[in-house]
Motif scaffolding. Structure first.
Motif, short mmCIF file in Angstrom:
data_model
loop_
_atom_site.label_atom_id
_atom_site.label_comp_id
_atom_site.label_asym_id
_atom_site.label_seq_id
_atom_site.Cartn_x
_atom_site.Cartn_y
_atom_site.Cartn_z
N VAL A 564 0.85 -1.20 0.00
CA VAL A 564 0.00 0.00 0.00
C VAL A 564 0.88 1.24 0.00
O VAL A 564 1.34 1.69 1.06
CB VAL A 564 -0.94 0.03 1.22
CG1 VAL A 564 -2.01 1.11 1.03
CG2 VAL A 564 -1.60 -1.33 1.44
N GLN A 566 1.56 5.18 -0.02
CA GLN A 566 0.78 6.31 0.49
C GLN A 566 1.66 7.55 0.47
O GLN A 566 2.88 7.47 0.52
CB GLN A 566 0.25 6.05 1.89
CG GLN A 566 1.32 5.71 2.90
CD GLN A 566 0.74 5.37 4.27
OE1 GLN A 566 0.60 6.25 5.11
NE2 GLN A 566 0.41 4.10 4.47
N ASN A 568 2.04 10.96 2.65
CA ASN A 568 1.68 11.64 3.89
C ASN A 568 2.16 13.09 3.83
O ASN A 568 3.30 13.36 3.42
CB ASN A 568 2.36 10.96 5.08
CG ASN A 568 1.81 9.58 5.35
OD1 ASN A 568 0.77 9.42 5.97
ND2 ASN A 568 2.51 8.56 4.88
N VAL A 614 -3.53 12.40 4.01
CA VAL A 614 -2.92 11.12 3.63
C VAL A 614 -3.59 10.65 2.35
O VAL A 614 -4.82 10.51 2.31
CB VAL A 614 -3.08 10.06 4.73
CG1 VAL A 614 -2.44 8.74 4.28
CG2 VAL A 614 -2.49 10.53 6.05
N LEU A 616 -4.08 7.77 -0.64
CA LEU A 616 -3.92 6.35 -0.96
C LEU A 616 -4.40 6.15 -2.40
O LEU A 616 -5.58 5.88 -2.64
CB LEU A 616 -4.75 5.48 -0.01
CG LEU A 616 -4.46 5.61 1.48
CD1 LEU A 616 -5.48 4.84 2.30
CD2 LEU A 616 -3.05 5.11 1.79
N ALA A 619 -3.36 0.23 -4.47
CA ALA A 619 -2.73 -0.82 -3.67
C ALA A 619 -2.38 -1.97 -4.61
O ALA A 619 -2.90 -2.07 -5.73
CB ALA A 619 -3.64 -1.29 -2.55
N TYR A 636 -8.58 9.49 0.19
CA TYR A 636 -7.77 10.32 1.09
C TYR A 636 -8.27 10.12 2.52
O TYR A 636 -9.48 10.06 2.76
CB TYR A 636 -7.87 11.79 0.72
CG TYR A 636 -7.31 12.12 -0.64
CD1 TYR A 636 -6.03 12.61 -0.80
CD2 TYR A 636 -8.07 11.92 -1.79
CE1 TYR A 636 -5.50 12.89 -2.04
CE2 TYR A 636 -7.56 12.19 -3.05
CZ TYR A 636 -6.28 12.68 -3.18
OH TYR A 636 -5.76 12.96 -4.42
N VAL A 646 3.62 6.97 8.22
CA VAL A 646 3.06 5.65 7.96
C VAL A 646 2.88 4.87 9.25
O VAL A 646 1.92 4.11 9.41
CB VAL A 646 3.94 4.87 6.95
CG1 VAL A 646 5.34 4.61 7.51
CG2 VAL A 646 3.29 3.56 6.56
N ASN A 649 -0.64 5.64 10.90
CA ASN A 649 -1.92 5.37 10.24
C ASN A 649 -2.03 3.93 9.74
O ASN A 649 -2.87 3.63 8.90
CB ASN A 649 -2.18 6.37 9.11
CG ASN A 649 -1.09 6.36 8.04
OD1 ASN A 649 -0.59 5.31 7.66
ND2 ASN A 649 -0.72 7.54 7.55
N VAL A 653 -5.33 2.56 7.63
CA VAL A 653 -5.08 2.19 6.24
C VAL A 653 -5.46 0.74 5.99
O VAL A 653 -6.12 0.41 4.99
CB VAL A 653 -3.60 2.43 5.87
CG1 VAL A 653 -3.26 1.77 4.54
CG2 VAL A 653 -3.31 3.93 5.80
#
Length: 721
Positions: A564, A566, A568, A614, A616, A619, A636, A646, A649, A653
């Motif tokens: 995943v 991400q 930040n 954040v 995303l 994935a 988000y 990371v 969260n 997540v």
């Protein structure tokens, strides 16, 4: 204007409007143009190469310059992507060793020695105070010189640009497609429609403009041109007022209305008056946007125009001086009284509202006759409901299986902000659920056109239907939320780029690795520069001239079942405040070296323009056979105002990912199975000689010119009206 419109066509359709100019010997320039395109992962189709070869060399060169600028931006190659560690992904140090090196450098610097010693005495050192941390230690040119040229591989991306028609014809076709879309457009689609609607206001118009946001932008162009407005609700006027103030026509965010000229005020008030005079019941729509109408009334001064009394009623309702019963309020009263059949009967006058309330109505039923009445009302309403509503309800019912137990519900609003809540709803009754699914399938099948000979690229079958433009973002190779696509490559590399607008901004790229039970295995970030799976390119903490971060992963060495990535926001401006920001990923063979960023290997580049702190975007899921697939997220998380990491969260997540991964989305496969005609899966071989309906990720070169072509760029055309 044409200099702005041509790149728009290229970006939206992957077609290059046919350049016009004197005939000549442009073959050499055209081949050079093609070679330059291939260096960034694009290529001219045979027809386009032939057309350019017959033009004067000057025309070809001018076209090449404009087009190369457009496609480089599509792939993210319009900026320089530097890395903190010059040799990345080679020679990335251990995190602790790197930090010790930075401290040693600060101690060797006369200007920072005392401050660093003072921090060491406390036992805590702020990395941001170290001169060797967070800023590039070499130029972009020096970084490029440290890397070999990319070795071309068969798996490199090659996006074909096809020959279009004349620019005006291409713009008209794009306008009709955007304005007449049966699903809401994303931010980039609305932005482009705002531009081309002005250009096309006097030309052909779509038969219908079903999406209200689109209608607002078309009305904006019509107002500027002095044409009649397309209004049938008071909310249409409110959206137009938002467009006039460069506000949010979706009404998701409040708009600060500008002062309006007298002619514009007259046009808006006359429009409101006509709508209410024709149907006074539409005053009830004011209640849903009471505050916005009050603020608009302060700009329109309706008391100055007594000849439009119905317009004045709109603002009287907004201020609470005139009482009306809203439609939703009447439905609530019936449900509160336990009259489910009455509520279903009332909602039958508004099929969209009926289907959005269907789950609740069925759960409120206490007897079989009530369930029968609600189901029958929905069956009768199917012919009147919008196609995207029917598809959304079909997807919802599929995920409301009767053996469902209490679990999680995932929500994503219009802006892409996502959150998860416990799902405590009881399951829907099986007979009614099946009866409704059958009715929806029958109605959707009835609306689908006969495709004739249907040719399907199997790679598109698991792409989710774009039931809303907010389920995707602008970019290259981007697919709607919930889509699955193959990942062919041994090295997976993420990248993020951002450029701050006015204050110091620190984005942090990270990757979380999860087990098949969604438990954390490890992560890569600025706090974990290396793992068995790969390397992080180093932390950049400000971006006045733009900055990039990368994560390199070896898929064969990756533990767990989920990757995943991400982004930040550690500090500074948000995704919607920075001058520019985007995320993407590249795929390479194990032996391919090259620069950290190589446009030919970019499989996806997606703008980051959403709420929260954040992001995303996507994935990656490992299948039972060991192969990897991308699952598109486009969501988000709210995050913290600052210092998002990371580590902080991981749980949220994983919870969100589980909700999206375990949800079944309606895909292209579902619609193609409902279509008639003769369907053939295309294996990449010879194409039929005659016209076909082709559905695939890319338009193959050599299709019959009369073919109907559906690719991700116009996938919304699959959604029946």
């Amino acid at each position: 204007m044409s200099q702005r419109l041509e790149p728009m066509v290229v970006r939206q359709t992957h077609r290059l409007p046919a350049p016009s100019g004197p005939a000549g010997q442009g073959g050499v320039a055209a081949r050079q143009f093609d070679a330059a395109l291939m260096s960034v992962g694009f290529k001219l189709s045979a027809g386009l190469l032939e057309h350019l070869s017959g033009l004067a060399e000057e025309t070809v060169v001018d076209t090449a310059v404009r087009t190369l600028d457009a496609v480089r931006e599509m792939a993210g190659d319009h900026v320089g992507h530097n890395t903190y560690f010059i040799d990345f992904p080679a020679n990335v140090p251990d995190t602790f060793d790197f930090w010790m090196r930075c401290i040693a450098g600060a101690l060797a610097d006369d200007t920072t020695r005392e401050g660093t010693l003072a921090q060491l005495r406390t036992g805590v050192v702020d990395l941001l105070t170290l001169p060797g941390y967070g800023n590039y230690q070499h130029t972009y040119a020096e970084m490029l010189a440290a890397h070999d040229e990319l070795i071309a591989a068969a798996g490199d991306r090659m996006t074909v640009l096809h020959l279009g028609g004349a620019l005006d014809d291409e713009i008209t076709a794009l306008y009709l497609a955007l304005a007449g879309s049966s699903t809401p457009l994303g931010e980039d689609g609305l932005r482009d429609l705002r531009v081309i609607a002005r250009h096309c206001v006097d030309g052909p118009q779509p038969e219908a403009i079903p999406v209200r946001e689109n209608r607002a932008l078309v009305n904006l162009a019509r107002l500027d041109a002095g044409a009649s407005l397309l209004l049938d609700t008071v909310t249409d006027v409110l959206r137009l007022a938002c467009a006039l103030s460069d506000g949010d026509v979706t009404l998701a965010e409040p708009t600060r209305f500008r002062s309006l000229s007298r002619p514009v005020r007259r046009a808006l008030l006359a429009g409101l008056d006509a709508v209410v005079a024709a149907a006074p019941v539409k005053l009830a729509d004011v209640i849903a946007h009471r505050e916005a109408f009050k603020r608009l009334g302060e700009r329109l001064h309706p008391h100055e125009y007594p000849r439009w009394p119905h317009a004045a009623d709109v603002f009287a309702v907004a201020r609470g001086e005139k009482e009306v019963r809203s439609f939703d309020g009447q439905v609530e009263d019936l449900l509160h009284a336990g009259d489910v059949i009455g509520a279903a009967r009332l909602l039958s006058a508004a099929p969209g509202k009926l289907f959005r309330a269907l789950d609740r109505l069925l759960r409120a039923c206490r007897a079989q006759d009530e369930r029968d009445a609600v189901t029958a009302a929905a069956e009768r309403a199917t012919p009147q409901a919008a196609g995207r509503v029917l598809l959304s309800v079909r997807e919802h019912l599929h995920n409301r299986a009767t053996d469902e137990t209490a679990g999680r519900r995932v929500f994503a609003n219009r802006l892409g902000r996502a959150w998860v809540t416990p799902d405590t709803r009881p399951p829907l009754p099986a007979p009614e659920r099946k009866r409704l699914i059958d009715a929806l399938d029958a109605e959707i099948r009835r609306r689908l056109p006969d495709p004739g000979q249907l040719l399907i690229d199997p790679d598109i079958l698991d792409v989710a239907l774009p039931l809303s433009g907010n389920a995707t973002t602008a970019g290259l190779g981007v697919l709607p939320r919930g889509s699955l696509s193959r990942v062919d490559g041994e090295l997976l590399r993420f990248f993020v780029y951002w450029k701050q607008a006015c204050c110091t901004t620190d984005f942090d790229l990270s990757a979380l690795l999860l087990s098949d039970s969604y438990r954390t295995i490890c992560w890569l970030s600025y706090t974990e520069l290396t793992q068995l799976e790969g390397e992080h390119s180093g932390d950049i903490t400000e971006a006045p001239d733009g900055a990039s971060e990368f994560i390199n992963l070896r898929l064969g060495a990756t533990r767990g079942s989920f990757i995943v990535p991400q982004v930040n926001i550690f500090d500074g401006e948000g995704f919607e405040e920075v001058e520019e920001s985007f995320f993407g990923f590249m795929l390479r063979d194990a032996e391919q070296q090259g620069r950290p960023f190589e446009p030919r290997t970019v499989r996806m580049k997606s703008d980051l323009r959403g709420p929260g702190r954040v992001a995303l975007p996507v994935a990656f899921l490992r299948g039972p056979d060991g192969t990897w697939r991308a699952k598109w997220l486009h969501v988000y998380l709210k995050g913290n105002p600052a210092s998002n990491r990371v580590e902080g969260n991981r749980v949220s997540v994983a919870t969100l990912l589980r909700g999206i991964v375990e949800r079944d989305y309606l895909t292209v496969r579902y619609l193609t199975e409902l279509m008639g005609g003769t369907a053939t899966l295309w294996d990449g071989g010879a194409l039929p000689a005659g016209p076909v309906t082709y559905i695939g990720l890319e338009r193959p070169d050599g299709l019959h010119p009369a073919s109907v072509v559906i690719t991700p760029e116009n996938l919304r055309d699959l959604i029946p009206a």
